[in-house]
Design a protein around this motif. Structure first.
Motif, PDB file in Angstrom:
ATOM      1  N   ASN A  39      -1.072  17.012   1.613  1.00  0.00           N
ATOM      2  CA  ASN A  39      -0.073  18.065   1.695  1.00  0.00           C
ATOM      3  C   ASN A  39      -0.481  19.265   0.842  1.00  0.00           C
ATOM      4  O   ASN A  39      -0.372  20.417   1.275  1.00  0.00           O
ATOM      5  CB  ASN A  39       1.291  17.529   1.260  1.00  0.00           C
ATOM      6  CG  ASN A  39       2.411  18.457   1.618  1.00  0.00           C
ATOM      7  OD1 ASN A  39       2.273  19.329   2.458  1.00  0.00           O
ATOM      8  ND2 ASN A  39       3.546  18.267   0.970  1.00  0.00           N
ATOM      9  N   GLU A  40      -0.967  19.023  -0.376  1.00  0.00           N
ATOM     10  CA  GLU A  40      -1.409  20.117  -1.241  1.00  0.00           C
ATOM     11  C   GLU A  40      -2.595  20.851  -0.620  1.00  0.00           C
ATOM     12  O   GLU A  40      -2.671  22.077  -0.669  1.00  0.00           O
ATOM     13  CB  GLU A  40      -1.767  19.580  -2.620  1.00  0.00           C
ATOM     14  CG  GLU A  40      -0.569  19.115  -3.420  1.00  0.00           C
ATOM     15  CD  GLU A  40      -0.954  18.416  -4.707  1.00  0.00           C
ATOM     16  OE1 GLU A  40      -2.170  18.220  -4.944  1.00  0.00           O
ATOM     17  OE2 GLU A  40      -0.044  18.064  -5.473  1.00  0.00           O
ATOM     18  N   LYS A  41      -3.521  20.096  -0.036  1.00  0.00           N
ATOM     19  CA  LYS A  41      -4.686  20.707   0.597  1.00  0.00           C
ATOM     20  C   LYS A  41      -4.266  21.594   1.763  1.00  0.00           C
ATOM     21  O   LYS A  41      -4.761  22.712   1.934  1.00  0.00           O
ATOM     22  CB  LYS A  41      -5.635  19.613   1.068  1.00  0.00           C
ATOM     23  CG  LYS A  41      -6.941  20.129   1.634  1.00  0.00           C
ATOM     24  CD  LYS A  41      -7.860  18.975   1.964  1.00  0.00           C
ATOM     25  CE  LYS A  41      -7.670  18.603   3.403  1.00  0.00           C
ATOM     26  NZ  LYS A  41      -8.609  17.597   3.892  1.00  0.00           N
ATOM     27  N   ASP A  58       0.812  -1.217   0.000  1.00  0.00           N
ATOM     28  CA  ASP A  58       0.000   0.000   0.000  1.00  0.00           C
ATOM     29  C   ASP A  58       0.847   1.270   0.000  1.00  0.00           C
ATOM     30  O   ASP A  58       0.322   2.368   0.200  1.00  0.00           O
ATOM     31  CB  ASP A  58      -0.912   0.009   1.225  1.00  0.00           C
ATOM     32  CG  ASP A  58      -1.948  -1.100   1.181  1.00  0.00           C
ATOM     33  OD1 ASP A  58      -2.316  -1.498   0.057  1.00  0.00           O
ATOM     34  OD2 ASP A  58      -2.383  -1.542   2.249  1.00  0.00           O
ATOM     35  N   ALA A  59       2.151   1.148  -0.224  1.00  0.00           N
ATOM     36  CA  ALA A  59       3.034   2.305  -0.132  1.00  0.00           C
ATOM     37  C   ALA A  59       2.685   3.369  -1.175  1.00  0.00           C
ATOM     38  O   ALA A  59       2.680   4.563  -0.856  1.00  0.00           O
ATOM     39  CB  ALA A  59       4.482   1.878  -0.286  1.00  0.00           C
ATOM     40  N   ASP A  60       2.406   2.972  -2.410  1.00  0.00           N
ATOM     41  CA  ASP A  60       2.081   3.955  -3.442  1.00  0.00           C
ATOM     42  C   ASP A  60       0.774   4.672  -3.124  1.00  0.00           C
ATOM     43  O   ASP A  60       0.656   5.886  -3.315  1.00  0.00           O
ATOM     44  CB  ASP A  60       1.984   3.276  -4.811  1.00  0.00           C
ATOM     45  CG  ASP A  60       3.323   2.758  -5.289  1.00  0.00           C
ATOM     46  OD1 ASP A  60       4.356   3.323  -4.863  1.00  0.00           O
ATOM     47  OD2 ASP A  60       3.334   1.795  -6.078  1.00  0.00           O
ATOM     48  N   ARG A  61      -0.193   3.934  -2.639  1.00  0.00           N
ATOM     49  CA  ARG A  61      -1.481   4.543  -2.281  1.00  0.00           C
ATOM     50  C   ARG A  61      -1.314   5.517  -1.115  1.00  0.00           C
ATOM     51  O   ARG A  61      -1.847   6.623  -1.129  1.00  0.00           O
ATOM     52  CB  ARG A  61      -2.480   3.453  -1.902  1.00  0.00           C
ATOM     53  CG  ARG A  61      -3.848   3.973  -1.570  1.00  0.00           C
ATOM     54  CD  ARG A  61      -4.825   2.810  -1.336  1.00  0.00           C
ATOM     55  NE  ARG A  61      -6.070   3.299  -0.836  1.00  0.00           N
ATOM     56  CZ  ARG A  61      -6.360   3.467   0.455  1.00  0.00           C
ATOM     57  NH1 ARG A  61      -5.464   3.153   1.364  1.00  0.00           N
ATOM     58  NH2 ARG A  61      -7.528   3.925   0.829  1.00  0.00           N
ATOM     59  N   LYS A  62      -0.529   5.122  -0.115  1.00  0.00           N
ATOM     60  CA  LYS A  62      -0.279   5.998   1.029  1.00  0.00           C
ATOM     61  C   LYS A  62       0.451   7.266   0.591  1.00  0.00           C
ATOM     62  O   LYS A  62       0.135   8.363   1.048  1.00  0.00           O
ATOM     63  CB  LYS A  62       0.555   5.275   2.079  1.00  0.00           C
ATOM     64  CG  LYS A  62      -0.186   4.192   2.813  1.00  0.00           C
ATOM     65  CD  LYS A  62       0.736   3.479   3.794  1.00  0.00           C
ATOM     66  CE  LYS A  62       0.058   2.307   4.444  1.00  0.00           C
ATOM     67  NZ  LYS A  62       0.977   1.555   5.329  1.00  0.00           N
ATOM     68  N   LEU A  63       1.399   7.109  -0.319  1.00  0.00           N
ATOM     69  CA  LEU A  63       2.141   8.257  -0.816  1.00  0.00           C
ATOM     70  C   LEU A  63       1.227   9.215  -1.560  1.00  0.00           C
ATOM     71  O   LEU A  63       1.295  10.431  -1.374  1.00  0.00           O
ATOM     72  CB  LEU A  63       3.283   7.792  -1.724  1.00  0.00           C
ATOM     73  CG  LEU A  63       4.201   8.875  -2.266  1.00  0.00           C
ATOM     74  CD1 LEU A  63       4.900   9.594  -1.131  1.00  0.00           C
ATOM     75  CD2 LEU A  63       5.206   8.271  -3.214  1.00  0.00           C
ATOM     76  N   ALA A  64       0.341   8.686  -2.395  1.00  0.00           N
ATOM     77  CA  ALA A  64      -0.594   9.539  -3.125  1.00  0.00           C
ATOM     78  C   ALA A  64      -1.528  10.273  -2.167  1.00  0.00           C
ATOM     79  O   ALA A  64      -1.816  11.463  -2.354  1.00  0.00           O
ATOM     80  CB  ALA A  64      -1.395   8.701  -4.114  1.00  0.00           C
ATOM     81  N   LEU A  65      -2.003   9.592  -1.128  1.00  0.00           N
ATOM     82  CA  LEU A  65      -2.864  10.242  -0.146  1.00  0.00           C
ATOM     83  C   LEU A  65      -2.129  11.342   0.609  1.00  0.00           C
ATOM     84  O   LEU A  65      -2.683  12.420   0.856  1.00  0.00           O
ATOM     85  CB  LEU A  65      -3.417   9.210   0.836  1.00  0.00           C
ATOM     86  CG  LEU A  65      -4.457   8.238   0.284  1.00  0.00           C
ATOM     87  CD1 LEU A  65      -4.779   7.169   1.318  1.00  0.00           C
ATOM     88  CD2 LEU A  65      -5.712   8.975  -0.121  1.00  0.00           C
ATOM     89  N   LEU A  66      -0.891  11.083   0.962  1.00  0.00           N
ATOM     90  CA  LEU A  66      -0.107  12.102   1.669  1.00  0.00           C
ATOM     91  C   LEU A  66       0.180  13.307   0.790  1.00  0.00           C
ATOM     92  O   LEU A  66       0.158  14.448   1.258  1.00  0.00           O
ATOM     93  CB  LEU A  66       1.196  11.494   2.187  1.00  0.00           C
ATOM     94  CG  LEU A  66       1.066  10.573   3.390  1.00  0.00           C
ATOM     95  CD1 LEU A  66       2.413   9.936   3.708  1.00  0.00           C
ATOM     96  CD2 LEU A  66       0.549  11.334   4.584  1.00  0.00           C
ATOM     97  N   ILE A  67       0.448  13.072  -0.491  1.00  0.00           N
ATOM     98  CA  ILE A  67       0.697  14.193  -1.411  1.00  0.00           C
ATOM     99  C   ILE A  67      -0.560  15.045  -1.544  1.00  0.00           C
ATOM    100  O   ILE A  67      -0.510  16.277  -1.515  1.00  0.00           O
ATOM    101  CB  ILE A  67       1.187  13.672  -2.772  1.00  0.00           C
ATOM    102  CG1 ILE A  67       2.611  13.131  -2.643  1.00  0.00           C
ATOM    103  CG2 ILE A  67       1.132  14.757  -3.836  1.00  0.00           C
ATOM    104  CD1 ILE A  67       3.121  12.416  -3.867  1.00  0.00           C
ATOM    105  N   GLY A  68      -1.713  14.399  -1.678  1.00  0.00           N
ATOM    106  CA  GLY A  68      -2.968  15.141  -1.773  1.00  0.00           C
ATOM    107  C   GLY A  68      -3.261  15.937  -0.513  1.00  0.00           C
ATOM    108  O   GLY A  68      -3.683  17.101  -0.576  1.00  0.00           O
TER     109      GLY A  68
END
Length: 96
Positions: A60-62, A48-58
């Motif tokens: 962070n932008e918010k 789930d590392a890629d999914r977690k990374l995408a969620l964290l990036i989103g």
């Protein structure tokens, strides 16, 4: 126990092996990459590392957007607090 006897040599080998096993266990438990016997690196894979990374990036932008809006509001409040009273009253009425 004599320092040159086989018991001492076995004790040193046992302590070295136990230390290596213990440090490898600690590194694996905390997610550090582990070196194998040929100096290669085996790291823990997280499906789930890629999914977690995408969620964290989103997220962070918010949060960056929210912080920039708060900084703009703070700048307006600072301007209102430091301006003369009559100009401040006009600005407050204009905001209503």
């Amino acid at each position: 126990m004599s320092w040159g006897g086989p018991g001492f040599i076995v004790a040193v080998i046992a302590m070295s092996t136990f230390g290596w096993v213990f440090t490898t266990w600690i590194r694996a438990r905390h997610g550090y990459p582990i070196e194998n016997e040929w100096s290669g690196i085996a790291s823990r894979t997280d499906p789930d590392a890629d999914r977690k990374l995408a969620l964290l990036i989103g997220e962070n932008e918010k949060l960056h957007g929210k912080i920039s809006r708060l900084e703009e509001r703070l700048a307006v409040l600072e301007r209102i607090a430091t301006d003369p009273a009559e100009r401040t009253a006009r600005d407050i009425e204009a905001l209503r």
